[in-house]
Design an enzyme around this catalytic site. Structure first.
Site, mmCIF file in Angstrom:
data_model
loop_
_atom_site.group_PDB
_atom_site.id
_atom_site.type_symbol
_atom_site.label_atom_id
_atom_site.label_comp_id
_atom_site.label_asym_id
_atom_site.label_seq_id
_atom_site.Cartn_x
_atom_site.Cartn_y
_atom_site.Cartn_z
ATOM 1 C CE LYS A 194 -1.837 3.046 1.865
ATOM 2 N NZ LYS A 194 -1.518 4.289 1.384
ATOM 3 C CD GLU A 241 13.231 0.710 9.740
ATOM 4 O OE1 GLU A 241 13.881 1.665 10.406
ATOM 5 O OE2 GLU A 241 13.519 -0.285 10.090
ATOM 6 C CB CYS A 248 12.879 9.223 8.540
ATOM 7 S SG CYS A 248 14.189 8.196 7.640
ATOM 8 C CD GLU A 258 9.936 13.470 11.029
ATOM 9 O OE1 GLU A 258 8.591 12.680 11.100
ATOM 10 O OE2 GLU A 258 10.705 12.602 10.315
#
Ligand code: NAD
Length: 513
Positions: free
Chosen positions: A196, A271, A305, A406
């Site tokens: 997906k 992750e 990331c 973040e």
């Protein structure tokens, strides 16, 4: 709009330019067949000018059930299950060769989907090819184990078996690399995979379906189900036949998927996000460190990331280092992702640009000073796309919201430090623990600091370097489990231990007669 897909690379599968009509709606790959999914369509946009690359159908609940049921049959089918590892790996090697032949097209397609500069998307495609070959080799050489004998006359060995159906859920920032990193070890482990992709970047995933189909992967072993995470993704992971969730994305989605997996008692690999510290010591090689810090945060427009988004500079070199950073940042070539020499492309979307800008405004409210950038870019080269200036913020404390959350954009916060204890306290003060960078000429100090940092990947005098041979894992809220490494296939396998009695010694309680 400039047509990015070079002549020669244009095939019937090439993204169409211009208006989308009904017959250009892209089919998706369900249980080995190309079909229009039953869900509402979504559009892929080119972030450099917001033109529509393609309209893509998405999966309905029926499509999801069909794909997962077919996947469950496919991995159990002896015609695939009983193949030798060398025969299975031959399919993976073939897939790598097909990607190699389509390299230019795949890189261009990925650039169209998420606006990353071509130089970066080429590197991602190369990484996907290398990963596929590495895992195929690893499958060929993966041994079951004859374990150490502890009881006389008992031979013990351990074998590895498929988990079943694996759901691979991926983000938009480096789709080809993160998708291959999941699909290939999962397939190598004998599993079926339901991919997906992120809503914004489905095109590469659909190309990967063509790659594996052409490579001869049996029908049903791989499906690509496009659509919204909260709808299609949610139904996939909750399906009772799904035995593992392999997810890359935000910490908040990862936390939710961990709950889903806990309810089903299935394994996950997560992750997740990051807010990685980079540390510059007073003895760092000045120019190389400036360059590395800039690359670590601003490449991919900070949409990584592992972006080195919190910078700690020793107070003795703080002013000079900051001046050099600002000068270099102002010279970053931001623009057309397809143009040679472009270092930073647009952000993925207007929504994301607005979110990045909100953080920059918040920094001002928290007492920060914007010393570079701090605004969207305007002018002919930028007006059609979502371009944001590379931004540096000073004057904030490490516990400011902007230093802790973040941002996933081209925003660097810079904090001076005077002693090692305070430095480590600040560097480790984060819910995240994905990566960190250290710049010093003193390797003893570097290793000592590397050991003390709470992060899964540490770069010393470099940044953002990867190897498929080296495991990648996040500490704290940056992840659960790991990816990559020679034995990465085992993360997609069950362990079975077999005890074989070599003599006729009975168990206790046997009838003595
Ligand atoms: P996201 O969490 O919003 O989405 C990731 C994927 O999850 C998408 O495919 C989305 O559709 C799907 N999803 C969303 N809700 C879902 C649900 N309820 N059920 C199932 N699937 C669902 O993340 P994003 O914005 O696409 O990506 C950016 C994030 O990814 C950042 O936080 C970044 O740090 C992280 N990231 C981590 C790594 C890593 O290796 N640690 C690599 C790349 C990106």
């Amino acid at each position: 709009m400039k047509n990015t897909v070079k002549e020669g690379a244009v095939t019937e599968d090439t993204v169409k330019e211009g208006t989308v009509t009904e017959d250009t709606v892209k089919k998706i790959f369900i249980a080995g067949e190309w079909k229009l999914g039953g869900g509402a369509t979504i559009k892929s946009h080119y972030p450099a000018d917001h033109s529509v690359n393609a309209e893509i159908s998405t999966a309905s609940l029926d499509d999801i059930n069909e794909a997962i049921e077919a996947a469950d049959k496919a991995w159990r089918d002896p015609s695939w299950r009983d193949k030798l590892p060398s025969e299975k790996s031959a399919v993976l090697f073939k897939a790598a060769n097909i990607m190699e032949q389509k390299k230019q097209f795949l890189a261009e397609l990925q650039t169209r989907d998420n606006g990353k500069p071509l130089a970066e998307t080429f590197a991602l495609v190369s990484s996907a090819i290398a990963t596929t070959r590495y895992i195929a080799s690893s499958l060929e050489t993966l041994d079951n184990e004859l374990t150490n004998q502890r009881i006389k006359a008992l031979m013990t060995f351990t074998t590895y078996e498929p988990l079943g159906v694996v759901a691979a859920i991926t983000p938009w920032n480096s789709p080809i690399a993160s998708e291959i990193q999941k699909i290939v070890p999962a397939l190598a482990g004998g599993n079926a995979v339901i991919l997906k992709p992120a809503e914004a970047t489905s095109l590469i995933a659909l190309e990967l379906a063509k790659v594996f189909e052409k490579a001869g992967l049996p029908k049903g072993l791989f499906s690509v189900l496009t659509g919204k995470g909260s709808v299609v993704g949610e139904e996939i992971v909750k399906h009772p036949l799904v035995q593992k969730i392999s997810f890359t994305g935000s910490t908040s989605t990862g936390r939710h998927l961990a709950h889903v997996a806990a309810d089903k008692l299935i394994s996950t690999s997560l992750e997740l996000g990051g807010k990685s510290p980079t540390i510059v010591f007073e003895d760092a090689n000045f120019d190389i460190a400036v360059n590395g810090v800039i690359y670590g945060i601003f490449s991919s427009s900070g949409q990584a990331c592992i972006a080195g988004s919190r910078l700690f500079i020793h107070e003795s070199i703080y002013d000079d280092f900051l001046d050099a950073l600002i000068k270099k940042t102002e010279n970053i070539v931001v623009g057309d992702p397809e143009a040679e020499g472009t270092q930073m492309g647009p952000l993925i979307s207007e929504d994301h640009l607005n979110s990045v800008d909100r953080y920059v405004q918040m920094a001002k409210g928290e007492g920060g000073t914007i010393v570079a950038g701090g605004h969207r870019l305007t002018g002919e080269a930028y007006d059609k796309g979502s371009y944001y200036a590379p931004t540096i913020i000073t004057g904030l404390k490490n516990d400011a919201q902007v230093c802790q959350e973040e941002i996933f954009g081209p925003v660097l916060v810079v904090i001076p430090y005077s002693d090692e204890e305070t430095l480590l306290g600040h560097a480790n003060h984060s819910i995240y623990g994905l990566a960190a960078g250290i710049w010093t000429e003193d390797y003893r100090k570097a290793l000592h600091i590397a050991k003390a940092l709470e992060a899964g990947t540490i770069w010393i005098n470099t940044y953002k370097k990867f190897s498929i041979a080296t495991p990648f894992a996040g500490y704290k809220e940056s992840g659960v489990g790991k990816e990559k490494g020679r034995l990465g296939i085992l993360d997609y396998m069950l362990t079975k231990s077999i005890f074989l009695n070599l003599d006729e010694t009975p168990n206790p309680w046997s009838d003595p007669k």
